[in-house]
Design an enzyme around this catalytic site. Structure first.
Site, PDB file in Angstrom:
ATOM      1  CG  HIS A   1      -0.457 100.921  34.837  1.00 35.40           C
ATOM      2  ND1 HIS A   1      -0.574 101.692  33.700  1.00 35.40           N
ATOM      3  CD2 HIS A   1       0.251 101.690  35.706  1.00 35.40           C
ATOM      4  CE1 HIS A   1       0.022 102.854  33.879  1.00 35.40           C
ATOM      5  NE2 HIS A   1       0.530 102.883  35.090  1.00 35.40           N
TER       6      HIS A   1
ATOM      7  CG  HIS B   1       2.822 100.239  29.933  1.00 35.69           C
ATOM      8  ND1 HIS B   1       3.000 100.207  31.284  1.00 35.69           N
ATOM      9  CD2 HIS B   1       1.488 100.363  29.723  1.00 35.69           C
ATOM     10  CE1 HIS B   1       1.816 100.330  31.869  1.00 35.69           C
ATOM     11  NE2 HIS B   1       0.898 100.417  30.950  1.00 35.69           N
TER      12      HIS B   1
ATOM     13  CG  HIS C   1      -0.694  97.694  26.523  1.00 36.71           C
ATOM     14  ND1 HIS C   1      -0.492  97.472  27.869  1.00 36.71           N
ATOM     15  CD2 HIS C   1      -1.360  98.874  26.451  1.00 36.71           C
ATOM     16  CE1 HIS C   1      -1.013  98.469  28.566  1.00 36.71           C
ATOM     17  NE2 HIS C   1      -1.540  99.345  27.725  1.00 36.71           N
TER      18      HIS C   1
ATOM     19  CE  LYS D   1      -3.004  97.296  32.389  1.00 35.69           C
ATOM     20  NZ  LYS D   1      -3.134  98.385  31.437  1.00 35.69           N
TER      21      LYS D   1
ATOM     22  CG  HIS E   1      -5.150 102.426  25.810  1.00 39.21           C
ATOM     23  ND1 HIS E   1      -5.785 102.171  27.003  1.00 39.21           N
ATOM     24  CD2 HIS E   1      -3.823 102.255  26.055  1.00 39.21           C
ATOM     25  CE1 HIS E   1      -4.888 101.875  27.931  1.00 39.21           C
ATOM     26  NE2 HIS E   1      -3.687 101.914  27.376  1.00 39.21           N
TER      27      HIS E   1
ATOM     28  CG  ASP F   1       0.399 102.294  26.847  1.00 37.52           C
ATOM     29  OD1 ASP F   1      -0.828 102.102  26.902  1.00 37.52           O
ATOM     30  OD2 ASP F   1       1.015 103.002  27.674  1.00 37.52           O
TER      31      ASP F   1
HETATM   32  C1  NCD Z   1      -3.345 105.286  28.853  1.00 35.27           C
HETATM   33  C2  NCD Z   1      -4.669 105.867  28.365  1.00 35.27           C
HETATM   34  O1  NCD Z   1      -4.687 107.008  27.925  1.00 35.27           O
HETATM   35  O2  NCD Z   1      -5.678 105.141  28.402  1.00 35.27           O
HETATM   36  N1  NCD Z   1      -2.386 106.338  28.983  1.00 35.27           N
HETATM   37  C3  NCD Z   1      -1.038 106.188  28.963  1.00 35.27           C
HETATM   38  O3  NCD Z   1      -0.339 107.166  29.219  1.00 35.27           O
HETATM   39  N2  NCD Z   1      -0.475 105.041  28.674  1.00 35.27           N
HETATM   40  C4  NCD Z   1      -3.550 104.540  30.119  1.00 35.27           C
HETATM   41  C5  NCD Z   1      -2.380 103.658  30.472  1.00 35.27           C
HETATM   42  O4  NCD Z   1      -2.136 102.641  29.838  1.00 35.27           O
HETATM   43  O5  NCD Z   1      -1.657 103.986  31.423  1.00 35.27           O
HETATM   44 ZN    ZN Z   2      -1.988 101.291  28.341  1.00 33.07          ZN
END
Ligand code: NCD
Ligand code: ZN
Length: 346
Positions: free
Chosen positions: A138, A176, A17, A101, A19, A249
């Site tokens: 999520h 998460h 996971h 997702k 970003h 995450d």
């Molecule tokens: C994530 C993001 O910034 O894209 N932020 C986070 O707090 N984890 C989005 C998410 O996974 O909730």
């Molecule tokens: Zn995330």
């Protein structure tokens, strides 16, 4: 595992996971993930979100170019109220989408196009169940009347338990997780329900956001909870139970977007992710369980081979900088200014 006590060799891990963003920031952050991990499940919450096979294929190419050789991004589709089941199934069949997702609409950063009611995507979920495509969730309700610290537990009650009951063959990753409730739910569900756990939710409880003042770099979603929940997560992660695996995450935001009157949710942990997790396993006396969590349980759930190569960590200390320059974007990393006991050597 036959190393001297100050060295640890494990199969190369994957991040289930992450970003990675896009554009200049992608160029700055992708190589941090690629340095430690062979593969990563890449979140689709770009603006606009990744909802088509073509968009995912193009994004995958940009990631490969940014990360360099030896790293495989595993792409995900962003589910919306109106998404077409055929597009999702085609992407899975063509090997472009590894999973899809589910963001409840407005639950977190980049979720404005998310699903307003899971009933709206029932045909898509049935199709995913039929073809064995994982659903990544999520897990938070978005009802503003529900206390933010209760939103994960209430999601289990209101949405997740019904999904698991109605679609018993659907392969689900509860992403998460942050509560004892989530740990217990996953433990009690069938083998098709698993969970990722982030480093921050193993290290911090909600006090960290308010230690001597407001601490925006400790804020992510789902938000860190009480100590009792952190302890339950640590126990689950280090237990050896194959339902729990690594998903950072890692969610980079520019320092100015965090230190703001309305700061973004997200903690950037990719540069020292393995060092951060390993500290927890060592503290729990469970270094022998680290390879399972980091490198074996995820591939088993996703039905992918484990990585053939290995990585080495050494107990020589890693000094985490206060700020990281992600190709022109300054980002404060998790553990900024701290020294972590273990260091990733490669
Ligand atoms: C994530 C993001 O910034 O894209 N932020 C986070 O707090 N984890 C989005 C998410 O996974 O909730
Ligand atoms: Zn995330």
């Amino acid at each position: 595992m036959t190393d001297a006590p100050n060295r640890l060799t494990i199969r190369r891990p994957d991040d289930w996971h992450v970003h990675l963003r896009d554009g200049a920031v992608l160029e700055g952050v992708a190589r941090h993930t690629a340095r430690q991990f062979a593969r990563a499940i890449v979140m689709p919450n770009l603006s606009p979100p990744i909802t088509t096979v073509a968009a995912a294929a193009a994004y995958r190419e940009r990631i490969v170019a940014a990360a360099g050789p030896g790293f495989t991004p595993l792409m995900t589709a962003y589910l919306t109220d109106t998404i077409d089941a055929d597009e999702i199934a085609r992407g899975f069949a063509e090997g472009v989408f590894t999973a899809a997702k589910l963001y409840p609409a407005h639950a977190t950063t980049g979720s404005a196009h998310g699903v307003t009611d899971v009933a709206n995507i029932r045909p898509v979920l049935e199709r995913m169940e039929a073809i064995g495509m994982p659903l990544l969730i999520h897990g938070e309700v978005t009802d503003s009347h529900v206390d933010i610290f209760d939103r994960e537990a209430v999601f289990i009650e209101r949405t997740l338990s019904g999904l698991v009951r109605d679609l018993p063959g659907l392969r689900i990753v509860f992403e998460h997780i942050t509560t004892r409730d989530a740990v217990e739910f996953v433990e009690g569900a069938g083998p098709n329900v698993a969970a990722t756990i982030t480093p921050q939710h193993l290290h911090i409880n909600r006090n960290a956001m308010f230690a001597g003042g407001i601490r925006p770099h400790m804020y992510c979603l789902p938000v860190a909870k009480r100590e009792v929940h952190r302890l339950a997560l640590r126990k689950a992660a280090t237990s050896g139970n194959a339902k729990f695996f690594l998903g950072t995450d890692s969610a980079p935001h520019a320092v100015g977007a965090k230190e703001s009157s309305c700061g973004c949710a997200g903690i950037y942990n990719a540069p020292y992710a393995l060092e951060s997790y390993l500290a927890v396993f060592e503290e729990e006396g469970a270094i022998d369980k680290f390879e399972g969590f980091a490198s074996l349980n995820g591939p088993a759930f996703y039905r992918l081979p484990v990585n053939e190569d290995t990585v080495v960590l050494e107990r020589s200390g890693a000094q985490v900088p206060e700020l990281i320059d992600a190709n022109g974007t300054p980002i404060v990393p998790f553990h900024a200014g701290e020294t972590l006991a273990w260091r990733f050597l490669g």
